[in-house]
Motif scaffolding. Sequence first.
Motif, PDB file in Angstrom:
ATOM      1  N   GLU A 199     -35.732 -28.199  -2.485  1.00  0.00           N
ATOM      2  CA  GLU A 199     -36.528 -28.039  -1.265  1.00  0.00           C
ATOM      3  C   GLU A 199     -37.854 -27.322  -1.560  1.00  0.00           C
ATOM      4  OE1 GLU A 199     -34.167 -26.068   1.589  1.00  0.00           O
ATOM      5  OE2 GLU A 199     -32.724 -27.717   1.841  1.00  0.00           O
ATOM      6  N   LYS A 200     -37.740 -26.251  -2.394  1.00  0.00           N
ATOM      7  CA  LYS A 200     -38.960 -25.520  -2.751  1.00  0.00           C
ATOM      8  C   LYS A 200     -39.939 -26.403  -3.534  1.00  0.00           C
ATOM      9  CE  LYS A 200     -36.797 -20.952  -2.917  1.00  0.00           C
ATOM     10  NZ  LYS A 200     -36.477 -19.770  -3.778  1.00  0.00           N
ATOM     11  N   ILE A 201     -39.405 -27.173  -4.467  1.00  0.00           N
ATOM     12  CA  ILE A 201     -40.264 -28.061  -5.267  1.00  0.00           C
ATOM     13  C   ILE A 201     -40.914 -29.116  -4.387  1.00  0.00           C
ATOM     14  CG2 ILE A 201     -40.222 -29.843  -7.053  1.00  0.00           C
ATOM     15  CD1 ILE A 201     -38.104 -28.152  -8.509  1.00  0.00           C
ATOM     16  N   GLU A 202     -40.128 -29.649  -3.444  1.00  0.00           N
ATOM     17  CA  GLU A 202     -40.684 -30.663  -2.543  1.00  0.00           C
ATOM     18  C   GLU A 202     -41.824 -30.079  -1.703  1.00  0.00           C
ATOM     19  OE1 GLU A 202     -39.191 -33.794   0.925  1.00  0.00           O
ATOM     20  OE2 GLU A 202     -37.782 -32.375   0.006  1.00  0.00           O
ATOM     21  N   ALA A 203     -41.649 -28.828  -1.221  1.00  0.00           N
ATOM     22  CA  ALA A 203     -42.701 -28.187  -0.428  1.00  0.00           C
ATOM     23  C   ALA A 203     -43.961 -27.941  -1.270  1.00  0.00           C
ATOM     24  CB  ALA A 203     -42.180 -26.879   0.152  1.00  0.00           C
ATOM     25  N   LEU A 204     -43.726 -27.487  -2.509  1.00  0.00           N
ATOM     26  CA  LEU A 204     -44.871 -27.243  -3.396  1.00  0.00           C
ATOM     27  C   LEU A 204     -45.588 -28.545  -3.754  1.00  0.00           C
ATOM     28  CD1 LEU A 204     -43.340 -24.550  -5.804  1.00  0.00           C
ATOM     29  CD2 LEU A 204     -45.115 -24.202  -4.076  1.00  0.00           C
ATOM     30  N   GLU A 205     -44.820 -29.597  -3.991  1.00  0.00           N
ATOM     31  CA  GLU A 205     -45.443 -30.895  -4.305  1.00  0.00           C
ATOM     32  C   GLU A 205     -46.231 -31.428  -3.109  1.00  0.00           C
ATOM     33  OE1 GLU A 205     -42.172 -33.259  -5.563  1.00  0.00           O
ATOM     34  OE2 GLU A 205     -42.325 -32.631  -7.676  1.00  0.00           O
ATOM     35  N   THR A 206     -45.722 -31.162  -1.887  1.00  0.00           N
ATOM     36  CA  THR A 206     -46.467 -31.569  -0.685  1.00  0.00           C
ATOM     37  C   THR A 206     -47.795 -30.819  -0.599  1.00  0.00           C
ATOM     38  OG1 THR A 206     -44.394 -32.013   0.485  1.00  0.00           O
ATOM     39  CG2 THR A 206     -46.395 -31.722   1.819  1.00  0.00           C
ATOM     40  N   GLN A 207     -47.739 -29.514  -0.879  1.00  0.00           N
ATOM     41  CA  GLN A 207     -48.982 -28.734  -0.876  1.00  0.00           C
ATOM     42  C   GLN A 207     -49.948 -29.208  -1.959  1.00  0.00           C
ATOM     43  OE1 GLN A 207     -48.093 -24.555  -1.044  1.00  0.00           O
ATOM     44  NE2 GLN A 207     -46.738 -24.610   0.736  1.00  0.00           N
ATOM     45  N   MET A 208     -49.409 -29.560  -3.121  1.00  0.00           N
ATOM     46  CA  MET A 208     -50.265 -30.089  -4.199  1.00  0.00           C
ATOM     47  C   MET A 208     -50.893 -31.419  -3.802  1.00  0.00           C
ATOM     48  SD  MET A 208     -48.380 -29.246  -7.834  1.00  0.00           S
ATOM     49  CE  MET A 208     -49.748 -29.988  -8.720  1.00  0.00           C
ATOM     50  N   ALA A 209     -50.118 -32.257  -3.125  1.00  0.00           N
ATOM     51  CA  ALA A 209     -50.653 -33.543  -2.675  1.00  0.00           C
ATOM     52  C   ALA A 209     -51.765 -33.330  -1.641  1.00  0.00           C
ATOM     53  CB  ALA A 209     -49.534 -34.399  -2.089  1.00  0.00           C
ATOM     54  N   THR A 210     -51.536 -32.364  -0.731  1.00  0.00           N
ATOM     55  CA  THR A 210     -52.574 -32.050   0.269  1.00  0.00           C
ATOM     56  C   THR A 210     -53.840 -31.537  -0.414  1.00  0.00           C
ATOM     57  OG1 THR A 210     -50.850 -31.468   1.866  1.00  0.00           O
ATOM     58  CG2 THR A 210     -53.094 -30.688   2.308  1.00  0.00           C
ATOM     59  N   LEU A 211     -53.634 -30.688  -1.429  1.00  0.00           N
ATOM     60  CA  LEU A 211     -54.781 -30.152  -2.174  1.00  0.00           C
ATOM     61  C   LEU A 211     -55.530 -31.272  -2.898  1.00  0.00           C
ATOM     62  CD1 LEU A 211     -55.813 -27.237  -2.497  1.00  0.00           C
ATOM     63  CD2 LEU A 211     -54.691 -27.186  -4.732  1.00  0.00           C
ATOM     64  N   ALA A 212     -54.764 -32.222  -3.457  1.00  0.00           N
ATOM     65  CA  ALA A 212     -55.400 -33.350  -4.137  1.00  0.00           C
ATOM     66  C   ALA A 212     -56.189 -34.221  -3.162  1.00  0.00           C
ATOM     67  CB  ALA A 212     -54.336 -34.189  -4.854  1.00  0.00           C
ATOM     68  N   GLU A 213     -55.660 -34.390  -1.947  1.00  0.00           N
ATOM     69  CA  GLU A 213     -56.386 -35.156  -0.934  1.00  0.00           C
ATOM     70  C   GLU A 213     -57.681 -34.442  -0.527  1.00  0.00           C
ATOM     71  OE1 GLU A 213     -55.840 -38.131   0.240  1.00  0.00           O
ATOM     72  OE2 GLU A 213     -54.076 -38.390  -1.061  1.00  0.00           O
ATOM     73  N   GLN A 214     -57.591 -33.119  -0.403  1.00  0.00           N
ATOM     74  CA  GLN A 214     -58.802 -32.365  -0.081  1.00  0.00           C
ATOM     75  C   GLN A 214     -59.853 -32.490  -1.187  1.00  0.00           C
ATOM     76  OE1 GLN A 214     -57.535 -28.344   0.622  1.00  0.00           O
ATOM     77  NE2 GLN A 214     -56.515 -28.820   2.576  1.00  0.00           N
ATOM     78  N   GLU A 215     -59.376 -32.470  -2.431  1.00  0.00           N
ATOM     79  CA  GLU A 215     -60.300 -32.637  -3.559  1.00  0.00           C
ATOM     80  C   GLU A 215     -60.959 -34.011  -3.535  1.00  0.00           C
ATOM     81  OE1 GLU A 215     -60.146 -32.613  -8.467  1.00  0.00           O
ATOM     82  OE2 GLU A 215     -58.492 -31.774  -7.295  1.00  0.00           O
TER      83      GLU A 215
END
Length: 366
Positions: free
Chosen positions: A218-234
């Motif tokens: 669950e923690k990894i999934e949340a972190l990967e979601t945040q990373m994906a959001t960060l990548a979209e912002q980039e």
Amino acid sequence: MQSFFIFCSGADADLLDQCTAGERNKYAGIGATVFFTALMAFFAASYALFTVFDNYWIAGFFGFIWGLLIFNLDRYIVSTLKKSDKKINEIWQATPRILLAIIIAMVISKPLELKIFEKEIDQVLLEEKNAMTLENQEQVAALYEVEESAFAKAIQDLKQEITDKESEVNELYNTYIAEAEGRAGTNLLGKGPVYKEKREKHDAALAELTDLKAINAEKIEALETQMATLAEQEKAQIASTQPIIDKFDGLMARIEALNQLPFITSFFIFLLFLAIETSPIIAKLLSPRGEYDLKLEERLAVVENWVAQQRQQHAILLQTDREVNNRVYADIAEEDAIYNHRKRVARELMQQQADAFYKKNKKVLS
């Protein structure tokens, strides 16, 4: 057509009508050079302004204004250059005009150079845009690098925690299996009390591993979601800045790109426009004094003589008037009637001053 070009040369058309056809042709040729120089200035300015405004009507309007300005300057330069008996005087007159012509030639030639070398300039700009795109991507990536690294490290730590727990469970499994087979521990074959104790320890660790996998997943999934959001912002930031790079083809950028091309070709084009711009002045300098110059000099001499006569007459009239006034006032000063009148006026003035002084002191004392 000849009359129009004579107008462009700034010469006196009425005076030229009294001259030979050769004189009219000479000044018509000078006027044609002035006209076509202004025409090229119009095209050059229109193209330069089109690269700025990206609008044909605006570029054409201001290009027309610029062409009129160059036409007026060239016409003034040519018309004010007068022929003289001494060449040094003509050269002295022409020097500032030639300097101004050099400046005009530089201004006119640069936009046309941009048009002539448009393909080469586009190639240089394309390379610069590609370099700017890569640099922009690196800069944007650097802005998000710290957060991305933190998320990646957190995910790696969670996965490593699972891996460590799996190693612990596997080690406990091997331990209780070896105890059952009599290869370690008590070295007794069979599932005795020690085996059960180690088996329970392994089962407890396995249950912890199962819970840890669920929690960390669950923690990894949340972190990967945040990373994906960060990548979209980039990606969004890169996409928002890319149009600025794509529009990097304005006038200044093209001039900078032109300066990166071989200098000699651009220099020869400048020399061409310099020759065109200075040709009317050089033509007037090299040509001998003609019929038009002599007639113009004669007309100017007549005007100068008339002005000199008028000044002399005004000076004589002023001197005469001054002498008459001096004589008149001298005669008046000798008359007794004037003396007596001034004496009476002075006596009345002194009486009024005395009365006013008396009244003022009396008022102060009271």
